[in-house]
Motif scaffolding. Structure first.
Motif, short mmCIF file in Angstrom:
data_model
loop_
_atom_site.label_atom_id
_atom_site.label_comp_id
_atom_site.label_asym_id
_atom_site.label_seq_id
_atom_site.Cartn_x
_atom_site.Cartn_y
_atom_site.Cartn_z
N LYS A 39 0.81 -1.07 0.01
CA LYS A 39 0.19 0.21 0.04
C LYS A 39 0.78 0.98 -0.17
CE LYS A 39 -3.45 2.60 2.35
NZ LYS A 39 -4.07 2.86 3.49
N PRO A 40 0.88 2.14 -0.66
CA PRO A 40 1.62 3.22 -0.88
C PRO A 40 1.25 4.29 0.64
CG PRO A 40 -0.32 3.34 -2.41
CD PRO A 40 -0.46 2.59 -1.42
N TYR A 41 2.69 5.18 0.39
CA TYR A 41 2.56 5.92 1.53
C TYR A 41 2.02 6.96 1.31
CZ TYR A 41 4.53 9.73 4.50
OH TYR A 41 4.42 10.94 5.20
N ASN A 42 1.02 7.62 2.73
CA ASN A 42 -0.42 8.19 2.45
C ASN A 42 0.73 10.10 1.94
OD1 ASN A 42 -2.41 10.81 2.68
ND2 ASN A 42 -3.08 9.06 4.69
N TYR A 43 0.73 10.17 0.57
CA TYR A 43 1.47 11.36 0.69
C TYR A 43 0.14 12.04 0.71
CZ TYR A 43 5.54 8.54 -1.03
OH TYR A 43 6.53 8.60 -1.26
N ALA A 44 -0.88 11.96 0.75
CA ALA A 44 -2.04 13.82 0.63
C ALA A 44 -2.42 13.67 1.76
CB ALA A 44 -3.33 12.58 -0.17
N ALA A 45 -2.50 13.43 2.94
CA ALA A 45 -2.27 13.52 4.20
C ALA A 45 -1.26 13.40 5.01
CB ALA A 45 -3.60 13.20 4.92
N VAL A 46 -0.45 15.11 5.19
CA VAL A 46 0.82 14.77 6.23
C VAL A 46 0.11 15.14 7.71
CG1 VAL A 46 2.89 15.35 6.29
CG2 VAL A 46 1.90 15.63 4.16
N ARG A 47 1.03 14.65 9.17
CA ARG A 47 0.39 14.58 10.02
C ARG A 47 1.41 16.10 10.53
NH1 ARG A 47 -3.82 13.76 12.64
NH2 ARG A 47 -2.58 13.60 14.69
N GLU A 48 0.74 16.35 10.82
CA GLU A 48 1.07 18.21 11.97
C GLU A 48 0.74 17.94 13.01
OE1 GLU A 48 0.69 21.27 8.70
OE2 GLU A 48 2.18 20.76 7.54
N GLY A 49 1.59 17.65 13.76
CA GLY A 49 0.64 17.62 15.35
C GLY A 49 0.20 17.07 15.64
N ASN A 50 -1.26 17.25 15.49
CA ASN A 50 -2.18 16.51 15.88
C ASN A 50 -2.78 17.03 15.08
OD1 ASN A 50 -1.30 16.00 19.28
ND2 ASN A 50 -2.18 17.85 19.75
N SER A 51 -2.81 17.78 14.30
CA SER A 51 -3.80 18.21 13.27
C SER A 51 -3.41 17.58 12.09
CB SER A 51 -4.14 19.14 13.12
OG SER A 51 -3.02 19.92 12.39
N THR A 52 -4.47 17.15 10.80
CA THR A 52 -3.21 16.86 9.34
C THR A 52 -3.55 17.54 8.18
OG1 THR A 52 -4.07 14.31 9.76
CG2 THR A 52 -3.86 14.77 7.51
N LYS A 53 -2.99 17.66 7.58
CA LYS A 53 -2.55 18.80 6.49
C LYS A 53 -3.01 18.44 5.39
CE LYS A 53 0.15 22.18 4.48
NZ LYS A 53 1.54 22.67 3.88
N PHE A 54 -3.73 18.60 4.91
CA PHE A 54 -4.33 17.89 3.41
C PHE A 54 -3.64 18.49 2.16
CE2 PHE A 54 -7.55 16.40 5.26
CZ PHE A 54 -7.38 14.94 5.65
#
Length: 195
Positions: A39-54
């Motif tokens: 399964k490819p790495y999730n490039y579309a959603a990046v975790r930044e601390g407690n939040s997710t950046k799309f």
């Protein structure tokens, strides 16, 4: 007489060393085995601390994980150069913020580029100033092929030859199939996956 013999031996040693260095075969990209996760790495959603950046492409479309995986393989693959010795990552070094620390980057056949390779981190945030040191490209997809199709940087002088070479490398068929539904590479698909 001894001096002449020593000079002849020294010259012969230098000549042999130079010729051996130049005659080293390029790596065989046909023997490459990729060890990618199922399964490819999730490039579309990046975790930044407690939040997710799309993350989104410049055209507003969400990042596609299969296309980003293909782009990452292309970025690190030395087969993207004419003689299979230089990758994009050879000058855009991850440990240096995806930049080069030298004044002039070393390209194809150890030729020096006209400038150093600038950082390619957070390129979408630099959209208003243009890309490259001279700002000659206005989109990431426009800039992607310039270094590859540069006779000093990666050896190619025609963009169409790049897709032709990629299509001959067996490990790309599955990556293009997952990303685009077809095993065939094209300039547009390479641009999109790396942009």
């Amino acid at each position: 007489m001894k001096k002449v013999i020593y000079l002849a031996l020294a010259f012969l040693t230098v000549a042999i060393s130079y010729n051996c260095k130049k005659s080293l075969p390029a790596p065989d990209p046909g023997n490459v085995k990729l060890y990618l996760p199922e399964k490819p790495y999730n490039y579309a959603a990046v975790r930044e601390g407690n939040s997710t950046k799309f993350l989104y492409y410049e055209d507003g479309q969400p990042v596609n994980d299969d296309k980003a995986t293909l782009g990452r393989v292309l970025f690190y693959d030395k087969a993207l150069s004419l003689n299979s010795t230089i990758a994009c990552a050879s000058c855009h070094i991850q440990a240096n913020g995806f930049a080069d620390r030298t004044s002039f980057s070393v390209g194809f056949e150890e030729k020096l580029t006209l400038r150093n390779s600038m950082s390619i981190c957070n390129l979408t945030e630099e959209r208003n100033v243009g890309y490259f040191w001279d700002g000659r490209r206005s989109t990431i997809r426009d800039l992607v092929m310039d270094p590859v199709a540069n006779h000093i940087e990666m050896g190619f002088d025609r963009i169409d030859l790049i897709a032709t070479k990629i299509n001959k490398l067996p490990y790309y068929a599955d990556l293009f199939k997952k990303a685009y539904g077809t095993t065939t590479a094209s300039e547009d698909k390479i641009r999109e996956s790396m942009g």
